[in-house]
Scaffold this motif. Structure first.
Motif, PDB file in Angstrom:
ATOM      1  N   THR A  74       0.823  -1.210   0.000  1.00 31.11           N
ATOM      2  CA  THR A  74       0.000   0.000   0.000  1.00 31.11           C
ATOM      3  C   THR A  74       0.856   1.258   0.000  1.00 31.11           C
ATOM      4  OG1 THR A  74      -0.096  -0.049   2.433  1.00 31.11           O
ATOM      5  CG2 THR A  74      -1.855  -1.170   1.233  1.00 31.11           C
ATOM      6  N   VAL A  75       2.166   1.108   0.317  1.00 33.74           N
ATOM      7  CA  VAL A  75       3.074   2.258   0.321  1.00 33.74           C
ATOM      8  C   VAL A  75       3.693   2.438  -1.055  1.00 33.74           C
ATOM      9  CG1 VAL A  75       5.118   3.263   1.397  1.00 33.74           C
ATOM     10  CG2 VAL A  75       3.548   1.857   2.754  1.00 33.74           C
ATOM     11  N   SER A  76       4.431   1.437  -1.492  1.00 30.72           N
ATOM     12  CA  SER A  76       5.060   1.476  -2.812  1.00 30.72           C
ATOM     13  C   SER A  76       5.528   0.080  -3.175  1.00 30.72           C
ATOM     14  CB  SER A  76       6.252   2.442  -2.818  1.00 30.72           C
ATOM     15  OG  SER A  76       6.928   2.383  -4.061  1.00 30.72           O
ATOM     16  N   SER A  77       5.277  -0.323  -4.408  1.00 27.45           N
ATOM     17  CA  SER A  77       5.717  -1.636  -4.870  1.00 27.45           C
ATOM     18  C   SER A  77       6.616  -1.512  -6.094  1.00 27.45           C
ATOM     19  CB  SER A  77       4.501  -2.511  -5.200  1.00 27.45           C
ATOM     20  OG  SER A  77       3.715  -1.909  -6.220  1.00 27.45           O
ATOM     21  N   ALA A  78       7.099  -0.303  -6.363  1.00 28.21           N
ATOM     22  CA  ALA A  78       7.949  -0.083  -7.530  1.00 28.21           C
ATOM     23  C   ALA A  78       9.319  -0.712  -7.313  1.00 28.21           C
ATOM     24  CB  ALA A  78       8.100   1.406  -7.793  1.00 28.21           C
ATOM     25  N   VAL A  79       9.859  -1.330  -8.356  1.00 27.60           N
ATOM     26  CA  VAL A  79      11.180  -1.951  -8.286  1.00 27.60           C
ATOM     27  C   VAL A  79      12.130  -1.353  -9.323  1.00 27.60           C
ATOM     28  CG1 VAL A  79      10.355  -4.134  -7.321  1.00 27.60           C
ATOM     29  CG2 VAL A  79      10.363  -3.806  -9.791  1.00 27.60           C
ATOM     30  N   THR A  80      11.690  -0.343 -10.071  1.00 23.60           N
ATOM     31  CA  THR A  80      12.542   0.326 -11.059  1.00 23.60           C
ATOM     32  C   THR A  80      12.414   1.836 -10.896  1.00 23.60           C
ATOM     33  OG1 THR A  80      10.790   0.336 -12.734  1.00 23.60           O
ATOM     34  CG2 THR A  80      12.274  -1.561 -12.722  1.00 23.60           C
ATOM     35  N   ASP A  81      13.428   2.546 -11.383  1.00 19.01           N
ATOM     36  CA  ASP A  81      13.345   4.006 -11.381  1.00 19.01           C
ATOM     37  C   ASP A  81      12.757   4.488 -12.702  1.00 19.01           C
ATOM     38  OD1 ASP A  81      15.379   3.731 -13.238  1.00 19.01           O
ATOM     39  OD2 ASP A  81      16.967   4.316 -11.839  1.00 19.01           O
ATOM     40  N   ASN A  82      12.816   5.775 -12.934  1.00 20.57           N
ATOM     41  CA  ASN A  82      12.212   6.348 -14.148  1.00 20.57           C
ATOM     42  C   ASN A  82      12.934   5.943 -15.430  1.00 20.57           C
ATOM     43  OD1 ASN A  82      10.281   7.665 -12.585  1.00 20.57           O
ATOM     44  ND2 ASN A  82      11.551   9.508 -12.346  1.00 20.57           N
ATOM     45  N   SER A  83      14.159   5.469 -15.316  1.00 22.83           N
ATOM     46  CA  SER A  83      14.918   5.053 -16.498  1.00 22.83           C
ATOM     47  C   SER A  83      14.949   3.529 -16.656  1.00 22.83           C
ATOM     48  CB  SER A  83      16.352   5.603 -16.417  1.00 22.83           C
ATOM     49  OG  SER A  83      16.986   5.157 -15.224  1.00 22.83           O
ATOM     50  N   SER A  84      14.022   2.853 -15.995  1.00 26.21           N
ATOM     51  CA  SER A  84      13.885   1.386 -16.105  1.00 26.21           C
ATOM     52  C   SER A  84      15.075   0.627 -15.510  1.00 26.21           C
ATOM     53  CB  SER A  84      13.682   0.960 -17.563  1.00 26.21           C
ATOM     54  OG  SER A  84      12.467   1.487 -18.061  1.00 26.21           O
ATOM     55  N   LYS A  85      15.805   1.276 -14.639  1.00 26.08           N
ATOM     56  CA  LYS A  85      16.889   0.573 -13.963  1.00 26.08           C
ATOM     57  C   LYS A  85      16.361  -0.027 -12.660  1.00 26.08           C
ATOM     58  CE  LYS A  85      20.690   3.324 -15.813  1.00 26.08           C
ATOM     59  NZ  LYS A  85      21.874   4.167 -15.504  1.00 26.08           N
ATOM     60  N   PRO A  86      16.825  -1.225 -12.303  1.00 26.82           N
ATOM     61  CA  PRO A  86      16.338  -1.857 -11.069  1.00 26.82           C
ATOM     62  C   PRO A  86      16.817  -1.107  -9.825  1.00 26.82           C
ATOM     63  CG  PRO A  86      18.141  -3.124 -11.995  1.00 26.82           C
ATOM     64  CD  PRO A  86      17.819  -2.059 -13.000  1.00 26.82           C
ATOM     65  N   LEU A  87      15.958  -1.024  -8.843  1.00 25.22           N
ATOM     66  CA  LEU A  87      16.324  -0.371  -7.597  1.00 25.22           C
ATOM     67  C   LEU A  87      17.322  -1.235  -6.815  1.00 25.22           C
ATOM     68  CD1 LEU A  87      12.829   0.906  -6.351  1.00 25.22           C
ATOM     69  CD2 LEU A  87      14.584   2.179  -7.628  1.00 25.22           C
ATOM     70  N   ASN A  88      18.252  -0.585  -6.158  1.00 27.58           N
ATOM     71  CA  ASN A  88      19.243  -1.297  -5.354  1.00 27.58           C
ATOM     72  C   ASN A  88      18.899  -1.243  -3.873  1.00 27.58           C
ATOM     73  OD1 ASN A  88      20.939  -2.102  -7.512  1.00 27.58           O
ATOM     74  ND2 ASN A  88      21.860  -0.059  -7.576  1.00 27.58           N
ATOM     75  N   THR A  89      17.632  -1.193  -3.563  1.00 28.49           N
ATOM     76  CA  THR A  89      17.217  -1.143  -2.164  1.00 28.49           C
ATOM     77  C   THR A  89      17.593  -2.443  -1.454  1.00 28.49           C
ATOM     78  OG1 THR A  89      15.040  -1.878  -2.912  1.00 28.49           O
ATOM     79  CG2 THR A  89      15.318   0.477  -2.479  1.00 28.49           C
ATOM     80  N   THR A  90      17.962  -2.309  -0.201  1.00 27.18           N
ATOM     81  CA  THR A  90      18.417  -3.455   0.583  1.00 27.18           C
ATOM     82  C   THR A  90      17.426  -3.774   1.700  1.00 27.18           C
ATOM     83  OG1 THR A  90      19.666  -2.104   2.159  1.00 27.18           O
ATOM     84  CG2 THR A  90      20.803  -2.787   0.137  1.00 27.18           C
ATOM     85  N   PHE A  91      17.701  -4.869   2.360  1.00 26.60           N
ATOM     86  CA  PHE A  91      16.896  -5.295   3.503  1.00 26.60           C
ATOM     87  C   PHE A  91      16.891  -4.216   4.575  1.00 26.60           C
ATOM     88  CE2 PHE A  91      16.267  -7.505   7.526  1.00 26.60           C
ATOM     89  CZ  PHE A  91      15.252  -8.409   7.245  1.00 26.60           C
ATOM     90  N   GLN A  92      18.067  -3.616   4.831  1.00 26.12           N
ATOM     91  CA  GLN A  92      18.161  -2.576   5.845  1.00 26.12           C
ATOM     92  C   GLN A  92      17.423  -1.307   5.426  1.00 26.12           C
ATOM     93  OE1 GLN A  92      20.644  -4.399   4.568  1.00 26.12           O
ATOM     94  NE2 GLN A  92      22.349  -4.687   6.019  1.00 26.12           N
ATOM     95  N   ASP A  93      17.526  -0.953   4.143  1.00 28.34           N
ATOM     96  CA  ASP A  93      16.884   0.267   3.653  1.00 28.34           C
ATOM     97  C   ASP A  93      15.367   0.239   3.849  1.00 28.34           C
ATOM     98  OD1 ASP A  93      19.350   1.183   2.821  1.00 28.34           O
ATOM     99  OD2 ASP A  93      19.105   0.452   0.761  1.00 28.34           O
ATOM    100  N   THR A  94      14.793  -0.944   3.732  1.00 21.71           N
ATOM    101  CA  THR A  94      13.329  -1.066   3.748  1.00 21.71           C
ATOM    102  C   THR A  94      12.800  -1.661   5.047  1.00 21.71           C
ATOM    103  OG1 THR A  94      13.438  -3.260   2.725  1.00 21.71           O
ATOM    104  CG2 THR A  94      13.300  -1.365   1.244  1.00 21.71           C
ATOM    105  N   ASN A  95      13.677  -1.729   6.062  1.00 18.70           N
ATOM    106  CA  ASN A  95      13.264  -2.306   7.346  1.00 18.70           C
ATOM    107  C   ASN A  95      12.698  -3.714   7.150  1.00 18.70           C
ATOM    108  OD1 ASN A  95      12.833  -2.426  10.115  1.00 18.70           O
ATOM    109  ND2 ASN A  95      10.805  -1.481   9.993  1.00 18.70           N
ATOM    110  N   GLY A  96      13.453  -4.525   6.427  1.00 22.77           N
ATOM    111  CA  GLY A  96      13.043  -5.910   6.199  1.00 22.77           C
ATOM    112  C   GLY A  96      11.850  -6.052   5.276  1.00 22.77           C
ATOM    113  N   GLY A  97      11.674  -5.081   4.362  1.00 24.79           N
ATOM    114  CA  GLY A  97      10.550  -5.138   3.418  1.00 24.79           C
ATOM    115  C   GLY A  97       9.290  -4.472   3.919  1.00 24.79           C
ATOM    116  N   GLN A  98       9.334  -3.883   5.105  1.00 19.90           N
ATOM    117  CA  GLN A  98       8.143  -3.240   5.676  1.00 19.90           C
ATOM    118  C   GLN A  98       7.841  -1.904   4.997  1.00 19.90           C
ATOM    119  OE1 GLN A  98       6.159  -4.694   7.853  1.00 19.90           O
ATOM    120  NE2 GLN A  98       7.477  -6.482   8.169  1.00 19.90           N
TER     121      GLN A  98
END
Length: 269
Positions: A74-98
């Protein structure tokens, strides 16, 4: 054309061993992964024949796996940026996917033309390699979070009793862009720790509370038995002492009587 044994394996794969022809990640078939999900892991089937580029030998494509808690959709499910590159988000960045999806892993595109042999599944020496080719276990790395020099994507244990979703991306390593991607998977929930009161115990399916009560009662019974035996012992000892005193008094009386008679006879004479 595939060899006969590979045709059989691949046909069985399509018939029900895996459902990855659907365009979203699937939980592993119970025939391949028992006890799944666990408290901290979920085994998924790899995307066999989902991406067309898997048929291109020597391609520069790899598969990225993203994970997120279901509540984060419900927050965000995007996995790419505006240039179609994959996001490099990590487990720590997202609080374990929360807070959103994180990249949990990357691996080579499964070989749709030459899948593992079905016959090798029953071979003890080869079954591990076959399962690694078919499956990927999310949450299987218990050390990467504590290693500051850990290379690649970190795949730490998932949270227990939590619902997750997963997505596969086909990424061109040369261009650094996403070529294709699946839909987000259906919700998959990790298990939770059983409460003590719900644990089945042998025999009689007793609860934890009943086990404690039984232990206390057993201890009390033991103490009562020990007290009863001790009272019998002291009673026997006391009885023995009383019997000895009575016998000694009786013998003294018997010796005193003849002396009285002798004195009487002396007076008479």
């Amino acid at each position: 054309t595939l060899p006969p044994t590979q045709n059989i394996a691949f046909g069985f794969l399509r018939a029900g061993w895996t459902n990855t022809y659907q365009k979203w990640p699937q939980i592993a078939n119970p025939k391949l992964a028992t006890n799944n999900p666990t408290l901290t892991t979920i085994a998924l089937e790899k995307p066999f024949c989902v991406f067309d580029d898997s048929l291109s030998p020597g391609s520069s494509y790899v598969v990225y796996l993203y994970a997120m808690a279901d509540s984060a959709s419900t927050v965000s499910s995007a996995v790419t940026d505006n240039s179609s590159k994959p996001l490099n988000t990590t487990f720590q960045d997202t609080n374990g996917g929360q807070l959103g999806p994180y990249r949990a892993a990357l691996f080579n595109v499964p070989n749709c033309v030459s899948p593992p042999l079905l016959a090798d599944v029953v071979n003890v020496k080869k079954v591990s390699d076959v399962l690694k080719q078919y499956l990927f276990r999310v949450g299987d790395d218990v050390t990467c979070l504590y290693d500051p020099n850990f290379p690649g994507a970190c795949n730490p244990p998932l949270a227990e009793d939590t619902t997750y979703r997963f997505k596969y991306l086909l990424v061109d390593l040369v261009a650094g862009v996403v070529k294709d991607q699946t839909l987000w998977s259906d919700p998959m929930k990790t298990r939770r720790v059983k409460q003590t009161s719900t644990i089945d115990t042998w025999p009689g399916r007793r609860s934890g509370g009943m086990i404690v009560i039984t232990s206390i009662l057993s201890t009390l019974i033991f103490l009562l038995v020990v007290g009863f035996l001790a009272s019998i012992f002291f009673f026997v000892m006391a009885s023995g002492e009383t019997s000895t005193e009575t016998t000694h008094a009786s013998q003294t009386t018997q010796q005193a009587v003849p002396r009285s008679q002798d004195s009487s006879e002396g007076v008479n004479q």
